[in-house]
Structure formats: structure tokens, C-alpha cells
Design an enzyme around this catalytic site. Sequence first.
Site, mmCIF file in Angstrom:
data_model
loop_
_atom_site.group_PDB
_atom_site.id
_atom_site.type_symbol
_atom_site.label_atom_id
_atom_site.label_comp_id
_atom_site.label_asym_id
_atom_site.label_seq_id
_atom_site.Cartn_x
_atom_site.Cartn_y
_atom_site.Cartn_z
ATOM 1 N N PRO A 119 0.400 -1.344 0.629
ATOM 2 C CA PRO A 119 0.530 0.131 0.076
ATOM 3 C C PRO A 119 1.106 1.035 -0.127
ATOM 4 C CG PRO A 119 -0.911 -1.871 1.230
ATOM 5 C CD PRO A 119 0.196 -2.181 0.941
ATOM 6 N N GLU A 159 -5.140 -7.615 -9.011
ATOM 7 C CA GLU A 159 -6.636 -6.938 -9.628
ATOM 8 C C GLU A 159 -6.496 -5.787 -9.585
ATOM 9 O OE1 GLU A 159 -9.361 -6.969 -7.103
ATOM 10 O OE2 GLU A 159 -9.731 -9.715 -6.742
ATOM 11 N N GLU A 260 -6.708 -16.293 -5.204
ATOM 12 C CA GLU A 260 -7.627 -16.398 -4.214
ATOM 13 C C GLU A 260 -8.582 -17.408 -4.172
ATOM 14 O OE1 GLU A 260 -6.908 -12.046 -2.459
ATOM 15 O OE2 GLU A 260 -8.810 -11.778 -3.288
#
Length: 531
Positions: A119, A159, A260
Amino acid sequence: MRGLIAATALLAGVQAAVDPIVIKGSKFFYKNNGTQFFMKGVAYQQEVNSNTTSTTSDEINITDPLADSTACKRDIEYLKKLKTNTIRVYAIDPKKDHKDCMTALADAGIYVVADLSEPGLSINRDDAEWTTTLYDRYTSVIDELMQYDNTLGFFAGNEVSNQPNNTLASAFVKAAVRDSKAYIKSKNYRAVGVGYATNDDADIRENLANYFDCGNAEDAIDFWGYNIYSWCGDSSFKESGFDVRTKEFEKYNVPVFFAEYGCNTPRPRLFTEVGALYGDEMTGVWSGGIVYMYFEEANEFGLATVSNGKVTTNKDFDNLSKEIAKATPSGVKMADYNPTNTAAASCPTVKSGKWEAESDPLPPVANAQLCSCMMDTLSCTVADKATEDDFGDMFGYICGQKDGKYCAGINRNVTAGAYGSYGMCSAKEQLAFALNAYVKDVPNGCSFKGKATSKQATATPTASGCSSLLKEAGAAGTGSVTSAPKASGSGSSGSSNSTGAASGLTVPALGMGLSAYIFGAVASGMAMILL
């Protein structure tokens, strides 16, 4: 810089404990015994959003799961009960020591797939860029984890493009794949794959899979991770759509697996998809998967709750344990496997609002040496007193002049023209380049109320490699620079002396992104700060 002796000692500490995983065609294999490898994985990380795409966040507290050896060894005992052979971690601190945890994982036969971003240092789907700052983050993670033979591979993005209107960002992720692979090769590391983890978006999933696989092999992904949550409750191979996804990837030429999985509505999760994933209908195509996730948090995907150092497993854990115990995938031996699948025949066609990422050209190689060479040639640069707010105003004004002429060399929106050679430099270096181009046309323009400053330029920098790099870039910065950055022991992409801007600042892309940037600055009454 890590010493060669220290690195060798760390590497030797785990070599004997684990058989490295290699890729052949569309399958993973144990390197030494040649048995096909199927992931039985669990996502393993606390306090980090696995779908982070922001590069503008403030300081974020990341719990590095591989740096806490006490917690790691505690949790390994529970991972073993789930027959875990792979964990996925979303962000590590490459400055920390991971030897104890990685060695304990290796002793337990557990491999690691690691995301290279974190992040605050990741590719932002809404304002995408691939920069030397991000490159340094990615390569530092590679340097740290390549000391261990149970490092299975890396994700260059997770993603990032998740709907048609942000597919342009995939070009920057593919550039990150390219540069990460090139770095691994340049350091003579063993062959470890770099891939991408995608979401299951019906509008773009086919284009995404083809885009990252098409074109030059040096630019393409080595494996494809699929984040998929379509099997909910006691579903089935067909009802969940697993049958269609399996058909779609039966000709894919690199390994595919679930990066996932584990729909949590309803709960407790039954994990009946495990039988399908490791059964005959899927093992010819898929290399297993990674359950999301170990730690129970607010999103209610956890298999265990950790409180005051104590682990309490839940019904999800029990159900997964029961199902995974029955999973006995049947594979092929590496020596008997002759791959026939080939890469995507063509890249997706660019169409506005449908698919916007070009595959050729990709954004330029992140090369800090080129940025440093360029900075030496400037006669006007950004003053040290300039703040991030000043940067935004200066970008907005300069790039709004002469139809973006002065910012062509830092352009990173390929729909508005070719990529600028310096679009991968730090924000401060990019602004300095644009500022210098601007003042060439504006007498006494190197001022901006003290936010810009004159300096002694070097017409021909003498640093090694500068001459050829600058020639490739061209005077306007619109050339094609193909030279790779120099590899170093610390993962740095070059020798730039510029401190750049804080990682929270993004540079406007030319085109619609720039227009919005300019209009916003003008509306606030702040863009006209010049001279």
C-alpha cells in the site's frame, strides 16, 4: 548493500530443506524429483488490503508476516493441519530479516508467492504509472526473497484493472512484469516466475488473460493467478462456472491457479469446491489454489482468530481441513511432459471503453540512470523549497501550455500519443524536465516565484552510459529507450541523485487525465503561480 558472504550463508541455510519449484509449459514441478506441483495454499497476511491500488496513501502500518518468527512458527502448525504447501503474502518489508520464518516454512514444505507492491507503493488503476520508485520497491522484495529456495514466485499486480474504463493501467503492470523478469535475469538468480493476479470480471477477463500472455515472451507473465469467488455454498462445477473457466484456459501456455478462492456467503464455508479443483475435471488445466484467508478480520474470510498470541480455529478451518485431506491430485512427471500450448496468438484490439491498453509499445523501462543523466543536462530545475502542492500547480500550468508540448517527454497516456522517455522518473525529475523545456521558450521563465531555480547544465554528461541513453531518449524525450537499468546489489535501478517527490504525489497523464488536473488547479485559483 548486502554482503556476498551473508547472502550466501542465508541461501545455504534453506537449500537443503526444500526442492525448488520450476515451470515447464503450463505446469509447476519440483525441480529435483520431477513431480508435478499443485498449490494447496492459504493467503497469509494481516492488516493489509489485498486489493490495494493506491499510490497516494499516507504511512500504512503493515504487519510483515514473514518477519515475525514467533507468530510464523506458531501459525505453521495450523497451516500444516490444512496440508498447506503454499502461502501468499501481499506485502513484506524488504529491510527486515525473514530468515527464521522462511527457513521454518521450508522445513514444513511450504512455499511463498509474494506480491511485489505494498500500500502506497503500487500501480494505481485510476492514475497508473510505472516509475523508478516502484521499480526500487519491486526489486528490493525480489532481492530479499530470492535468498530462499522456497520462494515460488512473485505477483507484479493484483486486480489493478477491474473494469473496462481502467484497462489502460494494465500496460503499466505489464511493464512491471517485463522489468521484474529482466531484473531477475540480470542478477543471475534462479528462474522464478513473475505473474499477475486478476479478478473475475466478465467484461475484461478474456482480454486480460490474452493481454498479459501475448507479444514478446520477455514481457509476458510466467503464470496467471485467478481471484475467483463464484463457488458459493454447496455449488457445483457447472453452477459455479468453473467448467467454463477451465475450458477457457485449457490452451493457456503458462500455469494457471486460483490466487484467491473461498466465497464466504453463506458461512460457514463448506469448501466443496476443493474436490473439484483437485479432481480430474480441473487438474489437467489448473495448478491448485490459495484459500483466502488465514486471519479472521472484519471481512469475515478468516480460518482462525488470533488474540493475545493464541490461535482459535473456526468451522471454516474444520471444513477446509476435511476437504483438503481428501484432495489427491494426479499429475504428470516433468520428464514425460511435452508442452504443446502456445502464447496468445494476438493481443486484444484497442477499443475505447472496452479495452484501452496497447501491448506495443509498453511504458518505458524504469531506468533511474537515464533520469540522472537527464537531470545533469538541465539549466532550470525544481527548487528545494517547492512543496507537493507546488508540484501539482506547476505541472498543471506547464503541461497546459502549447497543447502539452513541454510535457511530451513525460507523457504516460498512450492513447494521447507515444510514451515519454522520462515518464518513469520520479515526480520531481519529471517536473524538472518539463520546467526546463518550458523555460527554453520563455525568457526569464525559471522562477515560478522561487519554486524553480537555475543551475549549471552539462551539455554532454560524462557518466558512463549517459551519451547513449540520452541519444535514445532524444532532445524532446520522445524517443524509445530500450537500454536496461544497471543491476546493483541493493535493488536500486540506478544512481540518480534526485530525492524526487514523496511517494504520495502522482504526475498527470497527458490527455483527459491532464485536462482534469489543469481545470482542477485553475478552479482553485492556484495554477497561475508562475513568474
